[in-house]
Design a protein around this motif. Structure first.
Motif, PDB file in Angstrom:
ATOM      1  N   GLN A 125       0.798  -1.242  -0.037  1.00  0.00           N
ATOM      2  CA  GLN A 125       0.046   0.057  -0.024  1.00  0.00           C
ATOM      3  C   GLN A 125       0.976   1.102  -0.127  1.00  0.00           C
ATOM      4  OE1 GLN A 125      -2.820   0.125   3.412  1.00  0.00           O
ATOM      5  NE2 GLN A 125      -3.576   2.134   2.829  1.00  0.00           N
ATOM      6  N   SER A 126       1.884   1.130   0.695  1.00  0.00           N
ATOM      7  CA  SER A 126       2.828   2.206   0.960  1.00  0.00           C
ATOM      8  C   SER A 126       3.483   2.761  -0.623  1.00  0.00           C
ATOM      9  CB  SER A 126       3.923   2.054   1.828  1.00  0.00           C
ATOM     10  OG  SER A 126       5.025   3.245   2.073  1.00  0.00           O
ATOM     11  N   GLN A 127       3.972   1.765  -1.255  1.00  0.00           N
ATOM     12  CA  GLN A 127       4.697   1.942  -2.312  1.00  0.00           C
ATOM     13  C   GLN A 127       3.638   2.389  -3.452  1.00  0.00           C
ATOM     14  OE1 GLN A 127       7.613  -0.732  -4.038  1.00  0.00           O
ATOM     15  NE2 GLN A 127       8.403  -1.524  -1.912  1.00  0.00           N
ATOM     16  N   THR A 128       2.321   1.631  -3.520  1.00  0.00           N
ATOM     17  CA  THR A 128       1.273   2.301  -4.280  1.00  0.00           C
ATOM     18  C   THR A 128       1.081   3.503  -4.143  1.00  0.00           C
ATOM     19  OG1 THR A 128       0.332  -0.090  -4.371  1.00  0.00           O
ATOM     20  CG2 THR A 128      -0.997   1.678  -4.982  1.00  0.00           C
ATOM     21  N   THR A 129       0.856   4.164  -2.850  1.00  0.00           N
ATOM     22  CA  THR A 129       0.483   5.424  -2.696  1.00  0.00           C
ATOM     23  C   THR A 129       1.749   6.436  -3.105  1.00  0.00           C
ATOM     24  OG1 THR A 129      -0.831   4.807  -0.739  1.00  0.00           O
ATOM     25  CG2 THR A 129       0.002   7.022  -0.859  1.00  0.00           C
ATOM     26  N   SER A 130       2.839   6.124  -2.972  1.00  0.00           N
ATOM     27  CA  SER A 130       3.981   6.874  -3.281  1.00  0.00           C
ATOM     28  C   SER A 130       4.567   6.993  -4.542  1.00  0.00           C
ATOM     29  CB  SER A 130       5.315   6.622  -2.250  1.00  0.00           C
ATOM     30  OG  SER A 130       5.598   5.261  -2.420  1.00  0.00           O
ATOM     31  N   ARG A 131       3.970   5.735  -5.395  1.00  0.00           N
ATOM     32  CA  ARG A 131       4.261   5.637  -6.801  1.00  0.00           C
ATOM     33  C   ARG A 131       5.477   4.969  -6.977  1.00  0.00           C
ATOM     34  NH1 ARG A 131       3.211  11.278 -10.056  1.00  0.00           N
ATOM     35  NH2 ARG A 131       4.736  11.690  -8.260  1.00  0.00           N
ATOM     36  N   LEU A 132       6.202   4.521  -5.993  1.00  0.00           N
ATOM     37  CA  LEU A 132       7.307   3.714  -6.358  1.00  0.00           C
ATOM     38  C   LEU A 132       7.091   2.373  -6.923  1.00  0.00           C
ATOM     39  CD1 LEU A 132       9.263   4.325  -2.911  1.00  0.00           C
ATOM     40  CD2 LEU A 132       9.320   5.450  -4.819  1.00  0.00           C
ATOM     41  N   LEU A 133       5.940   1.929  -6.655  1.00  0.00           N
ATOM     42  CA  LEU A 133       5.643   0.656  -7.366  1.00  0.00           C
ATOM     43  C   LEU A 133       5.462   0.486  -8.827  1.00  0.00           C
ATOM     44  CD1 LEU A 133       4.637  -2.009  -5.825  1.00  0.00           C
ATOM     45  CD2 LEU A 133       2.288  -1.673  -6.577  1.00  0.00           C
ATOM     46  N   THR A 134       5.373   1.543  -9.341  1.00  0.00           N
ATOM     47  CA  THR A 134       5.435   1.690 -10.977  1.00  0.00           C
ATOM     48  C   THR A 134       6.370   2.637 -11.268  1.00  0.00           C
ATOM     49  OG1 THR A 134       3.972   3.765 -10.764  1.00  0.00           O
ATOM     50  CG2 THR A 134       2.848   1.814 -10.934  1.00  0.00           C
ATOM     51  N   LEU A 135       7.501   2.851 -10.540  1.00  0.00           N
ATOM     52  CA  LEU A 135       8.684   3.874 -10.885  1.00  0.00           C
ATOM     53  C   LEU A 135       9.518   2.791 -11.823  1.00  0.00           C
ATOM     54  CD1 LEU A 135      10.495   6.272 -10.690  1.00  0.00           C
ATOM     55  CD2 LEU A 135      11.347   5.062  -8.750  1.00  0.00           C
ATOM     56  N   PRO A 136       9.642   1.345 -11.877  1.00  0.00           N
ATOM     57  CA  PRO A 136      10.397   1.118 -13.043  1.00  0.00           C
ATOM     58  C   PRO A 136      10.020   1.104 -14.431  1.00  0.00           C
ATOM     59  CG  PRO A 136      10.587  -0.323 -11.069  1.00  0.00           C
ATOM     60  CD  PRO A 136       9.384   0.843 -10.751  1.00  0.00           C
ATOM     61  N   MET A 137       8.662   1.041 -14.464  1.00  0.00           N
ATOM     62  CA  MET A 137       7.694   1.016 -15.759  1.00  0.00           C
ATOM     63  C   MET A 137       7.834   2.361 -16.125  1.00  0.00           C
ATOM     64  SD  MET A 137       6.017  -0.501 -17.906  1.00  0.00           S
ATOM     65  CE  MET A 137       5.694  -2.145 -17.200  1.00  0.00           C
ATOM     66  N   GLN A 138       7.801   3.218 -15.171  1.00  0.00           N
ATOM     67  CA  GLN A 138       7.856   4.879 -15.718  1.00  0.00           C
ATOM     68  C   GLN A 138       9.276   5.163 -16.213  1.00  0.00           C
ATOM     69  OE1 GLN A 138       6.285   7.839 -12.730  1.00  0.00           O
ATOM     70  NE2 GLN A 138       5.807   5.959 -11.585  1.00  0.00           N
ATOM     71  N   LEU A 139      10.252   4.601 -15.609  1.00  0.00           N
ATOM     72  CA  LEU A 139      11.555   4.518 -16.111  1.00  0.00           C
ATOM     73  C   LEU A 139      11.728   4.120 -17.475  1.00  0.00           C
ATOM     74  CD1 LEU A 139      13.713   3.850 -13.050  1.00  0.00           C
ATOM     75  CD2 LEU A 139      13.616   6.238 -14.380  1.00  0.00           C
ATOM     76  N   ALA A 140      11.005   3.231 -17.770  1.00  0.00           N
ATOM     77  CA  ALA A 140      11.321   2.463 -18.934  1.00  0.00           C
ATOM     78  C   ALA A 140      10.470   3.330 -20.152  1.00  0.00           C
ATOM     79  CB  ALA A 140      10.611   0.994 -19.174  1.00  0.00           C
ATOM     80  N   VAL A 141       9.406   3.708 -19.753  1.00  0.00           N
ATOM     81  CA  VAL A 141       8.572   4.554 -20.719  1.00  0.00           C
ATOM     82  C   VAL A 141       9.451   5.687 -20.976  1.00  0.00           C
ATOM     83  CG1 VAL A 141       6.373   5.762 -20.866  1.00  0.00           C
ATOM     84  CG2 VAL A 141       6.369   3.555 -20.043  1.00  0.00           C
ATOM     85  N   THR A 142       9.885   6.184 -19.959  1.00  0.00           N
ATOM     86  CA  THR A 142      10.565   7.644 -20.071  1.00  0.00           C
ATOM     87  C   THR A 142      11.760   7.581 -20.928  1.00  0.00           C
ATOM     88  OG1 THR A 142       9.699   8.323 -17.658  1.00  0.00           O
ATOM     89  CG2 THR A 142      11.881   9.549 -18.855  1.00  0.00           C
TER      90      THR A 142
END
Length: 219
Positions: A125-142
């Motif tokens: 829940q913490s990583q979902t709220t802080s958006r850390l959960l999707t950070l790897p995918m965001q880096l890949a897209v970026t």
């Protein structure tokens, strides 16, 4: 003759009565002399109870102290390190799926499926709220590139336990397949035992550096 015969029963009765009276008096004296011993029994019992309570408190304190300072075995530490290594490798390995799952909803769905086996409910829940959960995918897209962790090193910290969890530190590099410069990552993990495996209850790293890359590229 008759008078003598009549007086003997009376004497027997009197003597019997005296004997009975003496016996009763003797019994009372014995009872009174035994009374102090009887009254001491509760005191002895109370003393024993107090001693037992004191021993129990001592044992309880000793057990608590032992639990606070207990360490995991070398085998458990090694298993924890292997678990943490698998977690980090899975977390920061992103393939061609980044091209199809670019919406926030799809990113989150994929990230939750990947990370749920490793994280406690609170950490998920913490990583979902802080958006850390999707950070790897965001880096890949970026970066428009697949990515993977390199030079991953995980070590136990001292003290290795804190409140019943295994403390670890790690370093790695996030490498991009398209030649973009890798990103160094340094962080700390806490693992807690869960059934026959582990769960990540804490994961702190230089996520701001990674977030800045995503945000600055977007802007």
């Amino acid at each position: 003759m008759t008078k003598v015969m009549k007086s003997r029963p009376s004497r027997v009765v009197v003597l019997g009565s005296i004997a009975l009276l003496l016996a009763m008096m003797t019994g009372c004296q014995q009872s009174n002399s035994a009374a102090p011993a009887t009254s001491e029994q509760p005191v002895t019992a109370t003393t024993q109870t107090t001693d037992n309570t004191s021993n129990n408190n001592t044992n309880s304190t000793s057990t608590s102290s032992t639990a606070d300072t207990a360490t995991f075995t070398e085998e458990q530490v090694e298993q924890g390190i292997q678990f943490a290594s698998k977690y980090k490798k899975d977390q920061y390995t992103v393939g061609e799926e980044y091209k199809q799952n670019t919406s926030p909803e799809e990113m989150l769905k994929l990230a939750m499926k990947k990370n749920e086996p490793y994280l406690t409910e609170t950490q998920l829940q913490s990583q979902t709220t802080s958006r850390l959960l999707t950070l790897p995918m965001q880096l890949a897209v970026t970066k428009q590139s697949t990515l993977s962790p390199q030079d991953l090193e995980i070590h136990k910290k001292e003290p290795q336990t804190k409140q019943g969890v295994l403390q670890l530190s790690y370093t790695m590099k996030i490498a991009f397949a398209n030649g973009e410069p890798s990103i160094p990552v340094e962080g700390e993990l806490q693992l807690q035992p869960s059934a026959d495996t582990w769960k990540v209850s804490y994961d702190a790293f230089n996520n701001k550096d990674l977030m800045d890359i995503v945000m600055n590229t977007k802007s």
